[in-house]
Design an enzyme around this catalytic site. Structure first.
Site, PDB file in Angstrom:
ATOM      1  CG  HIS A  77      19.476  10.175   5.744  1.00 34.61           C
ATOM      2  ND1 HIS A  77      20.018   9.252   4.876  1.00 34.61           N
ATOM      3  CD2 HIS A  77      19.790  11.385   5.226  1.00 34.61           C
ATOM      4  CE1 HIS A  77      20.602   9.877   3.869  1.00 34.61           C
ATOM      5  NE2 HIS A  77      20.492  11.166   4.070  1.00 34.61           N
ATOM      6  CD  GLU A 104      18.806   1.748   3.779  1.00 38.03           C
ATOM      7  OE1 GLU A 104      18.500   2.275   4.858  1.00 38.03           O
ATOM      8  OE2 GLU A 104      19.708   2.193   3.039  1.00 38.03           O
ATOM      9  N   GLY A 139      25.150   4.740   9.708  1.00 37.02           N
ATOM     10  CA  GLY A 139      26.282   4.156   9.011  1.00 37.02           C
ATOM     11  C   GLY A 139      27.479   5.067   8.848  1.00 37.02           C
ATOM     12  CG  HIS A 166      20.664   1.836  -0.574  1.00 36.72           C
ATOM     13  ND1 HIS A 166      20.474   3.212  -0.612  1.00 36.72           N
ATOM     14  CD2 HIS A 166      19.909   1.340  -1.586  1.00 36.72           C
ATOM     15  CE1 HIS A 166      19.657   3.512  -1.605  1.00 36.72           C
ATOM     16  NE2 HIS A 166      19.305   2.388  -2.217  1.00 36.72           N
ATOM     17  CB  THR A 173      23.504  10.271   0.825  1.00 33.05           C
ATOM     18  OG1 THR A 173      22.931   9.311   1.725  1.00 33.05           O
ATOM     19  CG2 THR A 173      23.160  11.673   1.317  1.00 33.05           C
TER      20      THR A 173
END
Length: 257
Positions: free
Chosen positions: A200, A79, A222, A52, A109
């Protein structure tokens, strides 16, 4: 392409390397190198590398994206926010996939899905810009029927369902309600001909139910992998997550949930 893509139990793991960069940036050093982490993750079984590039560059920076793009062996899933700067970067870099996400500078986040309904024209224009550049577009959205329909209407071929509320549920009943929303969202996306991913907040003890949903093509994970790697090593952390996902899918297909 992983072996698992040739089996009925196919489910891909996209390893997000953002928090390797977070660790690097905490001390302003050149290590740990997120590009090295990405390549090692591929060797350990990752099917895609997700990163991201935020507007504030709090973890991944432009150089990471530019260095990784020609070296990635699987797929790069970039992202980014729906802003002119980020869309221009994505069109220049041309990752395999670009996942459009909401972004607020104040958040730790990503806190929720992209509001495609409320920003339809801008999202549709972004999808066209990326598609014209040869980039496959994904929209990170909540598992909401209206958002899924709107995502389809933008022309995006892929959605990624936000699993954060499922992951953050305070009790089993709440988690079950959120799981059912996700399952319904998966069915809705597939009915519209969309590829459905999810991610997520997923980790080693809550990913099983999501991975077992047969319509989900890919999970992007992640933070949990980076955290687990502190104790077991990076390669092992990636391999364990992939093994858990595939085992959950196989068990579901054979009635062993």
């Amino acid at each position: 392409m992983s072996f698992f893509l040739t089996t009925p139990a196919a489910i891909d793991l996209g390893v997000n390397i953002d928090h390797v960069a977070t660790l690097r940036n905490a001390r302003g050093t050149a290590y740990p190198d997120p590009v090295r982490a990405a390549l090692a993750a591929e060797d350990a079984g990752a099917d895609a590398i997700t990163l991201h590039l935020r507007e504030d560059r709090r973890h991944i920076v432009d150089a990471d994206v530019r260095t990784l793009r020609p070296r990635v062996k699987t797929r790069m899933n970039l992202e980014c926010a729906v802003t002119p700067e980020m869309l221009d970067i994505a069109c220049e870099i041309r990752p395999h996939d670009a996942c459009l996400v909401p972004e607020k500078r104040s958040e730790l986040t990503t806190e929720g899905g992209l509001d495609v309904v409320g920003h339809f024209d801008a999202v549709r224009a972004a999808c066209k810009q990326l598609a014209d550049a040869g980039v496959r577009v994904s929209l990170f959205i909540d598992p909401d029927e209206a958002q899924i329909r709107a995502a389809h209407e933008t022309g995006a071929p892929v959605i990624e369902l936000h699993t954060g509320r499922y992951a953050d549920a305070h009790d089993a009943a709440e988690q079950q309600r959120e799981f059912e929303r996700i399952a319904t969202g998966v069915d809705a996306g597939i009915a519209l001909g969309l590829k459905v991913n999810a991610g997520h907040g997923l980790h080693y003890t809550n990913v099983q139910a999501i991975a077992a949903l047969p319509g989900i093509a890919e999970l992007n994970i992640g933070h949990a992998i980076v955290a687990h790697a502190v104790f077991v090593g990076w390669d092992n952390a990636v391999r364990e997550m992939k093994a858990i996902m595939v085992a959950a899918r196989v068990a579901a297909l054979h009635g062993g949930r």
